[in-house]
Design a protein around this motif. Structure first.
Motif, PDB file in Angstrom:
ATOM      1  N   GLN A  46      86.367  45.937  46.713  1.00 37.82           N
ATOM      2  CA  GLN A  46      87.698  46.268  46.770  1.00 37.82           C
ATOM      3  C   GLN A  46      88.517  45.651  47.863  1.00 37.82           C
ATOM      4  OE1 GLN A  46      88.440  50.514  45.087  1.00 37.82           O
ATOM      5  NE2 GLN A  46      86.138  50.731  44.984  1.00 37.82           N
ATOM      6  N   ASN A  47      87.757  45.111  49.325  1.00 42.85           N
ATOM      7  CA  ASN A  47      87.964  44.740  50.954  1.00 42.85           C
ATOM      8  C   ASN A  47      87.409  43.841  51.208  1.00 42.85           C
ATOM      9  OD1 ASN A  47      85.932  45.936  51.864  1.00 42.85           O
ATOM     10  ND2 ASN A  47      86.349  47.949  51.522  1.00 42.85           N
ATOM     11  N   GLU A  48      88.035  42.788  51.913  1.00 40.99           N
ATOM     12  CA  GLU A  48      87.880  41.599  52.737  1.00 40.99           C
ATOM     13  C   GLU A  48      85.984  41.850  53.039  1.00 40.99           C
ATOM     14  OE1 GLU A  48      89.002  38.741  52.546  1.00 40.99           O
ATOM     15  OE2 GLU A  48      91.356  39.068  51.892  1.00 40.99           O
ATOM     16  N   GLU A  49      85.257  42.509  53.476  1.00 44.14           N
ATOM     17  CA  GLU A  49      84.514  42.494  54.206  1.00 44.14           C
ATOM     18  C   GLU A  49      83.361  42.899  52.939  1.00 44.14           C
ATOM     19  OE1 GLU A  49      81.695  45.616  56.436  1.00 44.14           O
ATOM     20  OE2 GLU A  49      83.173  46.488  56.492  1.00 44.14           O
ATOM     21  N   GLN A  50      83.668  43.800  51.713  1.00 44.00           N
ATOM     22  CA  GLN A  50      82.991  43.617  50.229  1.00 44.00           C
ATOM     23  C   GLN A  50      83.049  42.513  49.567  1.00 44.00           C
ATOM     24  OE1 GLN A  50      84.233  46.944  48.039  1.00 44.00           O
ATOM     25  NE2 GLN A  50      83.908  48.143  49.786  1.00 44.00           N
TER      26      GLN A  50
END
Length: 276
Positions: free
Chosen positions: A171-175
């Protein structure tokens, strides 16, 4: 009266095999249930069936064909030397030898194994697919702005949900970067990232070449998964019986929403049994 056939059933060996190796003991185990069911069904239909397991020697097929002279090969082979990437090569051998066989041809197996190529073909034929991106190993991991979260990240060529878990839902860039790097390293595979589309998990089996037989549609129902969590057919959802029981995962005949609501709202085991 239909002709009774002489059938050679081919399946995977887990170690080097011999031409006339007896697998009667293995066919009584849970792991060999599919192979045993096929052999039993062919016998019940009046066909004569022999079996051969392939591990690392395709020439066994040629030798068996000479001694057995079957009318058709019933192909259950999915790997070579325990590597699933070579099933299309086994089928190519059948085609080169003009051997009649069941199942998909080598071209179909090659195309459907690569999720990126198969989605491009579907899109060309105006069949809607999620927006996606293939990220090769060794390439800088970046997400184009047009690829919107949430995203599913998985190996580009694996099958049977291998490499898919709840962590595949990012759900986000890091993931996103972490999961792509994980697929590259853990599975030694390019990754495919596609936009997550909430929907239903349906399975449709087809049989035939020119004229197709469509079998009844089945649905994977996620009965105990909270409504705000993604419903994904992960590897555990398909193959881990304890996991399936814990989350109430069932394969059921496909029906309309009213039917599903009735099943999901039922708490009586006798009522639930009626839906089978």
């Amino acid at each position: 009266m239909k002709k009774k056939l002489k059938v050679l059933v081919l399946f995977d060996g887990t170690s080097p095999t011999t031409l006339d190796q007896d697998f009667s003991k293995e066919l009584k185990t849970k792991d060999w249930k599919t192979e045993a069911d096929v052999m039993a069904a062919l016998g019940k239909l009046g066909h004569s069936a022999e079996h051969l397991a392939i591990y690392d020697d395709v020439d066994l097929v040629r030798q068996k064909m000479e001694s057995c002279a079957p009318d058709v090969l019933f192909n259950l082979v999915e790997q070579f030397k325990n590597r699933t990437g070579f099933d299309q090569n086994i089928v190519s051998f059948f085609e080169m030898q003009d051997l009649p066989f069941t199942g998909c041809g080598s071209t179909g197996l090659t195309l459907c194994k690569h999720k990126g190529i198969s989605k491009k073909i579907l899109h060309y034929h105006r069949i809607h697919v999620p927006n996606f991106l293939v990220i090769p190993r060794g390439q800088r991991i970046t997400r184009p702005k047009q690829l919107k979260f949430p995203i599913l990240v998985k190996p580009v060529k694996e099958e049977a949900s291998y490499g898919i878990s709840q962590a595949s839902f990012v759900q986000n860039e890091e993931q996103f970067r972490e999961r792509v790097a994980f697929i590259h390293e853990k599975y030694n595979s390019d990754a495919i990232a596609e936009e997550y589309i909430e929907g239903r998990e349906l399975y449709v089996s087809l049989m035939g070449n020119v004229r197709l037989t469509v079998f009844p549609i089945r649905e994977l129902v996620f009965r105990e998964v909270p409504p705000d969590e993604p419903k994904i057919a992960t590897y555990k959802a398909k193959w881990d019986e304890e996991y399936r029981k814990r989350w109430g995962l069932r394969h059921l005949p496909f029906a309309d929403n009213r039917w599903l609501r009735a099943y999901r709202s039922s708490t009586d085991a006798r009522e639930q049994a009626l839906f089978y």
